[in-house]
Motif scaffolding. Structure first.
Motif, PDB file in Angstrom:
ATOM      1  N   GLU A  76       0.829  -1.207   0.000  1.00  0.00           N
ATOM      2  CA  GLU A  76       0.000   0.000   0.000  1.00  0.00           C
ATOM      3  C   GLU A  76       0.858   1.250   0.000  1.00  0.00           C
ATOM      4  N   LEU A  77       0.460   2.218  -0.854  1.00  0.00           N
ATOM      5  CA  LEU A  77       1.090   3.527  -0.912  1.00  0.00           C
ATOM      6  C   LEU A  77       0.026   4.584  -0.637  1.00  0.00           C
ATOM      7  N   GLU A  78       0.354   5.486   0.309  1.00  0.00           N
ATOM      8  CA  GLU A  78      -0.577   6.566   0.649  1.00  0.00           C
ATOM      9  C   GLU A  78       0.161   7.891   0.599  1.00  0.00           C
ATOM     10  N   MET A  79      -0.435   8.855  -0.123  1.00  0.00           N
ATOM     11  CA  MET A  79       0.128  10.196  -0.240  1.00  0.00           C
ATOM     12  C   MET A  79      -0.913  11.195   0.237  1.00  0.00           C
ATOM     13  N   ASP A  80      -0.485  12.102   1.131  1.00  0.00           N
ATOM     14  CA  ASP A  80      -1.435  13.044   1.736  1.00  0.00           C
ATOM     15  C   ASP A  80      -0.807  14.433   1.769  1.00  0.00           C
ATOM     16  N   ASN A  81      -1.533  15.426   1.196  1.00  0.00           N
ATOM     17  CA  ASN A  81      -1.071  16.819   1.209  1.00  0.00           C
ATOM     18  C   ASN A  81       0.348  16.955   0.681  1.00  0.00           C
ATOM     19  N   SER A  82       0.612  16.289  -0.390  1.00  0.00           N
ATOM     20  CA  SER A  82       1.944  16.348  -0.984  1.00  0.00           C
ATOM     21  C   SER A  82       1.923  17.170  -2.270  1.00  0.00           C
ATOM     22  N   VAL A  83       3.122  17.394  -2.818  1.00  0.00           N
ATOM     23  CA  VAL A  83       3.264  18.238  -4.009  1.00  0.00           C
ATOM     24  C   VAL A  83       4.040  17.466  -5.068  1.00  0.00           C
ATOM     25  N   LEU A  84       3.524  17.497  -6.306  1.00  0.00           N
ATOM     26  CA  LEU A  84       4.212  16.894  -7.448  1.00  0.00           C
ATOM     27  C   LEU A  84       4.503  18.006  -8.453  1.00  0.00           C
ATOM     28  N   GLN A  85       5.803  18.305  -8.628  1.00  0.00           N
ATOM     29  CA  GLN A  85       6.212  19.324  -9.583  1.00  0.00           C
ATOM     30  C   GLN A  85       6.536  18.659 -10.905  1.00  0.00           C
ATOM     31  N   GLY A  86       5.716  18.944 -11.917  1.00  0.00           N
ATOM     32  CA  GLY A  86       5.929  18.339 -13.224  1.00  0.00           C
ATOM     33  C   GLY A  86       4.612  18.072 -13.909  1.00  0.00           C
ATOM     34  N   THR A  87       4.694  17.381 -15.042  1.00  0.00           N
ATOM     35  CA  THR A  87       3.502  17.101 -15.861  1.00  0.00           C
ATOM     36  C   THR A  87       3.332  15.611 -16.118  1.00  0.00           C
ATOM     37  N   GLY A  88       4.093  14.774 -15.412  1.00  0.00           N
ATOM     38  CA  GLY A  88       3.930  13.335 -15.578  1.00  0.00           C
ATOM     39  C   GLY A  88       4.710  12.751 -16.726  1.00  0.00           C
ATOM     40  N   LEU A  89       5.639  13.492 -17.315  1.00  0.00           N
ATOM     41  CA  LEU A  89       6.488  12.981 -18.398  1.00  0.00           C
ATOM     42  C   LEU A  89       7.773  12.433 -17.778  1.00  0.00           C
ATOM     43  N   TRP A  90       7.744  11.131 -17.470  1.00  0.00           N
ATOM     44  CA  TRP A  90       8.849  10.508 -16.735  1.00  0.00           C
ATOM     45  C   TRP A  90       9.796   9.820 -17.706  1.00  0.00           C
ATOM     46  N   ASN A  91      11.044  10.224 -17.645  1.00  0.00           N
ATOM     47  CA  ASN A  91      12.044   9.668 -18.568  1.00  0.00           C
ATOM     48  C   ASN A  91      12.438   8.248 -18.179  1.00  0.00           C
ATOM     49  N   GLU A  92      12.371   7.955 -16.881  1.00  0.00           N
ATOM     50  CA  GLU A  92      12.806   6.641 -16.406  1.00  0.00           C
ATOM     51  C   GLU A  92      11.664   5.639 -16.550  1.00  0.00           C
ATOM     52  N   GLN A  93      11.943   4.535 -17.164  1.00  0.00           N
ATOM     53  CA  GLN A  93      10.951   3.483 -17.348  1.00  0.00           C
ATOM     54  C   GLN A  93      10.704   2.778 -16.016  1.00  0.00           C
ATOM     55  N   ILE A  94       9.438   2.594 -15.686  1.00  0.00           N
ATOM     56  CA  ILE A  94       9.077   1.966 -14.416  1.00  0.00           C
ATOM     57  C   ILE A  94       9.025   0.455 -14.601  1.00  0.00           C
ATOM     58  N   GLU A  95       9.806  -0.249 -13.795  1.00  0.00           N
ATOM     59  CA  GLU A  95       9.869  -1.706 -13.873  1.00  0.00           C
ATOM     60  C   GLU A  95       9.290  -2.303 -12.591  1.00  0.00           C
ATOM     61  N   ILE A  96       8.453  -3.306 -12.749  1.00  0.00           N
ATOM     62  CA  ILE A  96       7.774  -3.935 -11.625  1.00  0.00           C
ATOM     63  C   ILE A  96       8.260  -5.363 -11.453  1.00  0.00           C
ATOM     64  N   ASN A  97       8.644  -5.712 -10.235  1.00  0.00           N
ATOM     65  CA  ASN A  97       9.016  -7.086  -9.917  1.00  0.00           C
ATOM     66  C   ASN A  97       7.763  -7.957 -10.013  1.00  0.00           C
ATOM     67  N   ARG A  98       7.890  -9.058 -10.674  1.00  0.00           N
ATOM     68  CA  ARG A  98       6.735  -9.943 -10.863  1.00  0.00           C
ATOM     69  C   ARG A  98       6.183 -10.447  -9.540  1.00  0.00           C
ATOM     70  N   GLU A  99       7.055 -10.484  -8.529  1.00  0.00           N
ATOM     71  CA  GLU A  99       6.596 -10.943  -7.222  1.00  0.00           C
ATOM     72  C   GLU A  99       5.978  -9.815  -6.394  1.00  0.00           C
ATOM     73  N   SER A 100       5.964  -8.589  -6.927  1.00  0.00           N
ATOM     74  CA  SER A 100       5.389  -7.456  -6.204  1.00  0.00           C
ATOM     75  C   SER A 100       3.891  -7.658  -6.031  1.00  0.00           C
ATOM     76  N   SER A 101       3.414  -7.261  -4.849  1.00  0.00           N
ATOM     77  CA  SER A 101       1.986  -7.425  -4.539  1.00  0.00           C
ATOM     78  C   SER A 101       1.329  -6.079  -4.232  1.00  0.00           C
ATOM     79  N   PHE A 102       1.828  -5.020  -4.867  1.00  0.00           N
ATOM     80  CA  PHE A 102       1.296  -3.681  -4.676  1.00  0.00           C
ATOM     81  C   PHE A 102      -0.194  -3.663  -5.035  1.00  0.00           C
ATOM     82  N   GLU A 103      -1.068  -3.387  -4.021  1.00  0.00           N
ATOM     83  CA  GLU A 103      -2.515  -3.535  -4.234  1.00  0.00           C
ATOM     84  C   GLU A 103      -3.326  -2.281  -3.936  1.00  0.00           C
ATOM     85  N   VAL A 104      -2.841  -1.403  -3.060  1.00  0.00           N
ATOM     86  CA  VAL A 104      -3.661  -0.275  -2.596  1.00  0.00           C
ATOM     87  C   VAL A 104      -2.918   1.029  -2.826  1.00  0.00           C
TER      88      VAL A 104
END
Length: 784
Positions: A283-311
């Motif tokens: 689970e990942l929770e973000m509260d009252n935080s700031v994101l500077q940018g427009t969502g154009l991420w140069n780094e490719q996001i890689e997910i471990n197949r065993e990851s159980s990220f659900e919430v």
């Protein structure tokens, strides 16, 4: 000798000052309540109250001006469980101050002025579970382990944002398990590796730091102990700063909470990659935080197949240029396994269709307090989007067409819970298309005035609170719970539309009452919340509520929320205790009884009046009053009679045979007025009496036992007294036919008593020789 005197003087001073101090303390700190809780907060206390007893279990001394905790302050408080001393001016605590508090479980010393911490304070707190020492002025936790004897400690809050600068290895010795650990250290620059490794398990750790290198060293020590990590006021501006979180990829951590954290496009991708490699991360929770940018991420996001990220939970994420934000391409692999997403108050106005289709495991989606409008919702909920979605929250967006909303979501076959409250629907169409398995539907606060068959017929729970509804006539055969609070309903809904209802909340409407028949019609009702309505507490309603236990056991918030609005005699009282008078409860019977009594009284008065000639007496009194108001007689007035004779009928023989013969046939003759002979026929007798008296020079009273028993004679006497005797003391002549004892004269002849006491009267002699003298005296009296 001088020393002895000094000691005595000091002893006397102590004896005389302590009671007064205690008295002042008791005035400032009221007695404990029934649960032995003493609330002495915000009372400007400068010392610990000395009047504390052994019964105190919880003591609140926060927000005072206490500077010093003395050794014997808590000597008698051996049963204390909770002690709150936050927000004082404490800078000194004696070593043995807490030695008697062996049962203490919660101690709060936060936000004081402690510069040095002593292990002796906590050495005897064997039962302590919660300790807060944040916000003081210390720079370290001391040279010796503070918490070595606190084997039961489960919650620890320490540090400050101004002077706390170092954590060393021995600082956490003795602590093995913590449910929560919070460290404030905006100035923390020194951390000895291994300091936190002594704690084997930390359910939730809160780190308020801004030095990412110190943070990295801490995370390395928390790899095998921390379950939930919460970071506050940290800035990740570059990928290198985000890389300091790399130990998390190897940890057993299951949840990451970010509060008041800053990210950039360059750093967020690195953080997501680190989380994507963690095997246990859920689970990942973000509260009252700031994101500077427009969502154009140069780094490719890689997910471990065993990851159980659900919430994923995001609340109040501030994106300066949210309208330029990208379509989140490249995140498809990260969201495949997510089953619950909450994105609240983040200016979301669109979810790209391609991204929505990749939420193949998503069961719960909360997009409340955003900017979704009907056209964008249709695009976001395209065919194939969110295929397994069961719960969807779209409350407080920009939706305005209920028919279009239903059509956009109709393909979600697994959707059972839908919340579209606090939108602006207003009027709704007659028919709509909805997901076929919808069970829960919330359309509260949407300015709806009328419900139509547009509402899904498959519902089991419906919330239409805070609208403008005047009635409920919607047939929902499967409905079990109806929430219709804050509307304008005046009666309970008819069960013909909702026969299987189990729970009804109709509080804050315009409901005035309900009958037993209405209540009994809900055969399956288990909870009825009808509080805060304008109840008319009639006798029938009070009898129903107060004596039907089957109803009160079902009523929610009974009895405090059920208040009478009328009648005025019970306004503001609880329905449970309100009492009405007999006249209010049985108005018809009471009025009928009063009318009957009045009629009987009137009838009785009529009967008594008839029997005792009340009407005659009233007329006579009126005539008497009129006569009394006439002007006084003139002394030169011409009279028709020399005397008016007042006598009893039983004395007629004496009057006619003796009195008349002697006076009217004498020389000169006297003209007498006798009622039998001279009263005008057809004229009311009272008027005859008054006229005769007024036309006569004298009034002659023939007194006897018969006279005082005659009612007519009484009134002739009264008229004579008020009209003549008061004007001329010689107008009345009394003849006493027979002796009359004064005590035998009835009280109603009070005028006769007065006359007999003030005037001379003539007695009729039985001796014939004396009778001529009597007549001569009488004639002289009549001539005078």
């Amino acid at each position: 000798m001088t020393k002895q005197i000094c000691r005595v003087w000091i002893f006397c001073v102590v004896l005389t000052t302590n009671p007064s101090d205690e008295k002042v303390t008791n005035q400032l700190c009221p007695s404990c309540d029934a649960t032995h809780f003493c609330d002495c907060s915000s009372r400007n206390l400068s010392t610990i109250p000395s009047g504390l007893t052994i019964d105190v279990i919880r003591l609140n001394l926060s927000y005072n001006s206490i500077k010093h905790v003395r050794e014997n302050d808590f000597k008698r408080s051996v049963n204390l469980r909770v002690l709150l001393l936050q927000f004082n001016q404490i800078w000194t605590i004696d070593n043995g101050s807490f030695i008697f508090l062996r049962k203490l479980e919660h101690l709060d010393l936060s936000n004081n002025k402690l510069t040095n911490l002593s292990p002796s304070w906590f050495g005897h707190l064997f039962s302590l579970r919660h300790l807060n020492i944040q916000g003081n002025l210390y720079s370290t936790l001391g040279d010796n382990p503070l918490f070595s004897n606190l084997k039961t400690l489960r919650s620890l809050h320490l540090g400050n944002n101004n002077s706390f600068s170092a954590i060393r290895k021995q600082d956490f010795d003795g602590i093995t398990v913590l449910e929560q650990l919070e460290i404030h250290g905006q100035r923390l620059r020194q951390y000895e590796s291994g300091s936190l490794t002594t704690v084997n398990n930390i359910s939730h750790i809160i780190l308020n730091l801004n030095d990412v290198q110190v943070l990295s060293l801490m995370l390395e020590d928390l790899i095998n102990s921390a379950i939930c990590l919460e970071l506050r006021k940290v800035a990740f501006r570059t990928p290198d700063e985000s890389s300091m979180l790399e130990p998390m990829s190897r940890s057993i951590m299951e949840k990451l909470v970010l509060k008041n954290v800053l990210f950039t496009d360059a750093s967020i991708a690195r953080v997501l990659n680190i989380l994507g490699q963690a095997k246990h991360f859920l689970e990942l929770e973000m509260d009252n935080s700031v994101l500077q940018g427009t969502g154009l991420w140069n780094e490719q996001i890689e997910i471990n197949r065993e990851s159980s990220f659900e919430v994923l939970t995001i609340r109040s994420l501030f994106i300066e240029k949210f309208y330029l934000f990208s379509d989140l391409s490249g995140m498809e692999n990260l969201i495949v396994n997510i089953i619950k997403i909450t994105v609240v108050n983040t200016n979301v106005f669109l979810v790209p269709c391609n991204i929505a289709r990749h939420f193949s495991s998503l069961l719960y989606l909360d997009l409340s307090e955003n900017l979704l409008a009907d056209p964008n919702l249709k695009h976001s909920s395209c065919e194939g989007a969110w295929p397994l979605l069961q719960t969807f929250n779209l409350s407080q967006n920009s939706l305005g067409d209920l028919g279009m909303t239903g059509q956009s979501l109709s393909h979600l076959k697994h959707l059972t819970h839908l919340d579209i409250s606090r939108n602006n629907f207003g009027q709704i169409p007659e028919s709509c298309q909805w997901p076929e398995n919808l069970k829960y539907f919330n359309i509260s606060g949407s300015q709806i005035t009328t419900l139509t068959p547009c509402v899904p017929q498959t519902l089991e729970i419906l919330d239409v609170s805070s609208n403008n509804l005047n009635d409920f006539r919607l047939k929902l055969p499967f409905l079990k719970e109806l929430y219709i609070s804050k509307n304008n309903l005046k009666t309970l809904p008819a069960t013909v539309y909702i026969p299987d209802l189990v729970a009804l909340r109709i509080n804050r409407n315009k409901l005035t009452s309900f009958s037993k028949e209405e209540f009994d019609s809900f055969r399956k009702m288990e909870t009825l919340d009808a509080g805060n309505n304008n109840f008319i507490c009639s006798c029938e309603f009070l009898a129903l509520i107060q004596y039907q236990e089957a109803i009160t056991t079902v009523l929610a918030n009974w009895p405090e929320n059920y208040i009478c609005d009328s009648p005025s005699s019970v306004r503001g009282q609880q329905v449970k205790t309100a009492r009405l008078s007999v006249f209010e409860c049985h108005t018809v019977l009471a009025v009928s009884s009063v009318c009957t009594v009045v009629l009987l009284v009137i009838l009785l008065i009529v009967i008594l009046g008839y029997k005792f000639h009340m009407l005659w007496y009233m007329r006579m009194t009126w005539a008497w009053l009129q006569a009394k108001r006439k002007p006084k007689k003139s002394h030169n007035q011409d009279f028709s009679y020399d005397a008016f004779v007042s006598y009893s009928e039983r004395d007629t023989e004496w009057v006619e045979n003796l009195l008349v013969q002697e006076l009217e046939y004498s020389a000169p003759p006297f003209k007498l007025c006798l009622h039998k002979r001279d009263f005008l026929p057809g004229k009311w007798i009272i008027d005859n009496i008054i006229d005769s008296i007024e036309k006569s020079r004298k009034t002659l009273f023939v007194l006897s036992e018969h006279f005082v028993q005659s009612e007519w004679c009484k009134y002739e006497l009264d008229f004579s007294h008020f009209r003549l005797f008061d004007e001329n003391n010689d107008a009345a002549v009394l003849i006493l036919l027979e002796p009359i004892k004064e005590q035998t004269i009835p009280k109603r002849f009070c005028k006769l008593r007065k006359i007999m006491n003030t005037k001379t009267y003539l007695e009729w002699p039985l001796d014939e020789n004396q009778q001529q003298i009597f007549w001569n005296s009488l004639k002289a009296a009549l001539k005078s």
